[in-house]
Structures are given as C-alpha cells and as structure tokens.
Design a protein around this motif. Sequence first.
Motif, PDB file in Angstrom:
ATOM      1  N   LYS A  62      45.756  11.893 -33.222  1.00  0.00           N
ATOM      2  CA  LYS A  62      45.606  13.140 -32.466  1.00  0.00           C
ATOM      3  C   LYS A  62      45.337  12.853 -30.996  1.00  0.00           C
ATOM      4  O   LYS A  62      45.839  13.558 -30.107  1.00  0.00           O
ATOM      5  CB  LYS A  62      44.480  13.980 -33.065  1.00  0.00           C
ATOM      6  CG  LYS A  62      44.827  14.618 -34.408  1.00  0.00           C
ATOM      7  CD  LYS A  62      43.678  15.469 -34.928  1.00  0.00           C
ATOM      8  CE  LYS A  62      44.049  16.135 -36.251  1.00  0.00           C
ATOM      9  NZ  LYS A  62      42.931  16.956 -36.798  1.00  0.00           N
ATOM     10  N   ARG A  90      47.777  14.074 -27.992  1.00  0.00           N
ATOM     11  CA  ARG A  90      47.287  14.890 -26.867  1.00  0.00           C
ATOM     12  C   ARG A  90      47.656  14.242 -25.529  1.00  0.00           C
ATOM     13  O   ARG A  90      48.057  14.939 -24.589  1.00  0.00           O
ATOM     14  CB  ARG A  90      45.766  15.068 -26.969  1.00  0.00           C
ATOM     15  CG  ARG A  90      45.318  16.072 -28.012  1.00  0.00           C
ATOM     16  CD  ARG A  90      43.870  16.489 -27.802  1.00  0.00           C
ATOM     17  NE  ARG A  90      42.966  15.345 -27.914  1.00  0.00           N
ATOM     18  CZ  ARG A  90      42.371  14.983 -29.044  1.00  0.00           C
ATOM     19  NH1 ARG A  90      42.604  15.678 -30.173  1.00  0.00           N
ATOM     20  NH2 ARG A  90      41.541  13.954 -29.084  1.00  0.00           N
ATOM     21  N   GLU A  99      51.421  14.716 -24.971  1.00  0.00           N
ATOM     22  CA  GLU A  99      51.722  16.101 -24.601  1.00  0.00           C
ATOM     23  C   GLU A  99      51.305  16.397 -23.160  1.00  0.00           C
ATOM     24  O   GLU A  99      52.009  17.111 -22.435  1.00  0.00           O
ATOM     25  CB  GLU A  99      51.006  17.053 -25.563  1.00  0.00           C
ATOM     26  CG  GLU A  99      51.352  18.515 -25.330  1.00  0.00           C
ATOM     27  CD  GLU A  99      50.685  19.420 -26.349  1.00  0.00           C
ATOM     28  OE1 GLU A  99      50.794  20.654 -26.192  1.00  0.00           O
ATOM     29  OE2 GLU A  99      50.051  18.899 -27.288  1.00  0.00           O
ATOM     30  N   LYS A 100      50.218  15.795 -22.730  1.00  0.00           N
ATOM     31  CA  LYS A 100      49.693  16.058 -21.394  1.00  0.00           C
ATOM     32  C   LYS A 100      50.522  15.376 -20.306  1.00  0.00           C
ATOM     33  O   LYS A 100      50.695  15.931 -19.204  1.00  0.00           O
ATOM     34  CB  LYS A 100      48.239  15.582 -21.319  1.00  0.00           C
ATOM     35  CG  LYS A 100      47.575  15.829 -19.971  1.00  0.00           C
ATOM     36  CD  LYS A 100      46.129  15.351 -20.009  1.00  0.00           C
ATOM     37  CE  LYS A 100      45.444  15.577 -18.658  1.00  0.00           C
ATOM     38  NZ  LYS A 100      44.029  15.100 -18.676  1.00  0.00           N
TER      39      LYS A 100
END
Length: 345
Positions: free
Chosen positions: A39, A43, A46-47
């Motif tokens: 996870k 993240r 995605e950022k």
Amino acid sequence: MLKNELFFLTILTITILGLLMVLLVYLSIRKAIDIKNRKTIERYIEKHQSNLFTMITEGGYSRRINPESVLEQKAIEELLSRYSNVLEGDDEKKRLSELATMYLAEYYRKLLKSKRWSQRMNTLYHIEDFNLKLLIKDIYMLTTKKQLSHEELIHTLRILALFQYEYLFDMLTSNFNSFSEFEYRHILVRLEQQQFDQFILHFHKSSPPLQKAILDVISIKREISYLPFLESIFSAYKGEIRIRALKALSVIGYVKNTEPYLELLYSTKWEERMVAAKLIGSLKEVKGISRLIELLHDQTWWVRSQAGQSICQFPNGHQILREVLETSNDTFAKDMAWEWLHKGV
C-alpha cells in the motif's frame, strides 16, 4: 509402557501444534507487513507517476520526488520499469537512465553485495534495463567473487558487453576462456564494432567455441565489412569453422568470386553442400542453378530442402520447380519441388 508412549505422543502432538501456531502467526504477521508495504508503494506511485512521466518525456527534474526509504526506492524502480518497457525514443530512454542513476544507483550498489542470489540477479536485470553505466566498476567487481554463480557470471559479462567495457576482451580470452559458444555468442552480440574487432584480430588464437561464436555474431550483424575476414577463414580452415564462415557469407549474401563456392556444391560433405546451396541462393548465381536442380535429388533431406529454397529465390525459381515436378523420376525430388512450390520463400 503404554502410558509412557501415550505421554510422549501427547507431548509430540502439543509440540507440533505449537510449532504450527507459531508458523501461522509468523505468516500472518508477514502477510500483514507485505500488504502494508504494498500500500505504501502504491501510494507513492500514485502520487508521483505523473511527475516522473513528465520528467522522462519532457526533461527536467522535480524536487517533489526524493525517495527516502527502501519502499519509496522500490516504487521508483517499479515506475521506471513500467516506462522502460514501452519507451522507444532515444531521448526518453536517456532521461530514464539518468533518473534511475539519480534515484537508484546507490541502492543497487548495496544490493549487488547482498548475500541473497535472487536479490543480486534482480538487481542485475534492473541495471541492464536502466542502462546504469555508472555501476560498471561494481559489475566488474562481481566477476572477481568466488561465490558468484555461473548464471550471474554470464549475466555480468553480458552487461559489461552492453556497456562496452574496455577490458572485456582480456577477460574472455584469459580469465573466462571455457564458456560454450552459446554463452560467448550472447555476450559478443552486444559489442559495438570497435570492441568486437578485437576478437576478429585475435581470431586465430581463440578457442573453437569462441571462434564459432564470433562467426555467428557476424551472421547476426550482417556487416559486409567483414567479408574479407570471412573469406579468409573459409580458405584457411576446415570442418565446423569453415562451415560457420560459409553460413555467415550466405547471410550477408555477397562474395567477390563465386567459383570456390560453386565447387563446394559438389563437396562430399553434406553440410558443405547444404550451406553452399544456401549461399548460391542468396547470391542468385545463375551458374549454380543446374547443380541446385541436381541437389534436389541429393540423398540428404537437409540438402534437398535447402536446394529447393535456394531455387525459389531465383526469378524463375517456381518455373524450375514445376519442371522438376513434371519431369523428374525421383520421388524425393518431386516431393521437395512440390513442397517449395506451395511454401515459397
């Protein structure tokens, strides 16, 4: 006696159940950690994926991307791997390599020293994919380690070839001179002309597997500049080396004088007849057509098949094969003519 046995069985059962419980708890904790780490990586991806893509396609750098942990470095690695599989432009590939050097070089330098074989191998694949030439000395140092597996050694040498390492010739002819021709070929095929020519110059002193690999790489490269070298090898050598040189000439499809190769169509060795037939087809040498027709009747299937394929390469090849099919009394020749008429080239 029975009570003692039951007691020991009870203790053994409890011990096994205890071990299973410990293992279950360990696996559960490990799974939870893996999920949490995944996870975190997702993240980070995605950022920063849009910023990283912009840096690769348009250039420049972003202060927002500054991986501070191993997980963030893994996220960068995963992103760059995705892009390396789809990028085609030289500029984009260069920028990707620069970013990988900036964010991952030190991380990979540490992983190359890992005691785990899988980590070292995965790192080598990433260094290759990202073209991290900065780590060329680290790659070389791997080859000096005694505990290095054979697979790792071949891979490190392939990477050194990709990076055009200046001492690779010395390494392959002095330190690592017992590889198979297949292994040599996979290393040499990555060399640019200047590096590869060292092996050409020292061909006569090389081991037979290395000689065969050199000739095979010339076939792959199809460089007409190696024509004089190939013809000299064809004249000076016998056996498999001579045949490999002939194969390379047939792939290049050009020779200065066809007469020696026309004579080879009559060789007592079926391998030489086959490769000579391939060369005559590549050259489209009309002087060889009559002999190629005769080779359709050869006792060796490989020779007949190559003769059929070579005849197909002539402008009137299909007409010749139809005439053989209609007039020949040889069942094998008729079958081969029919096969190539329907297969084509």
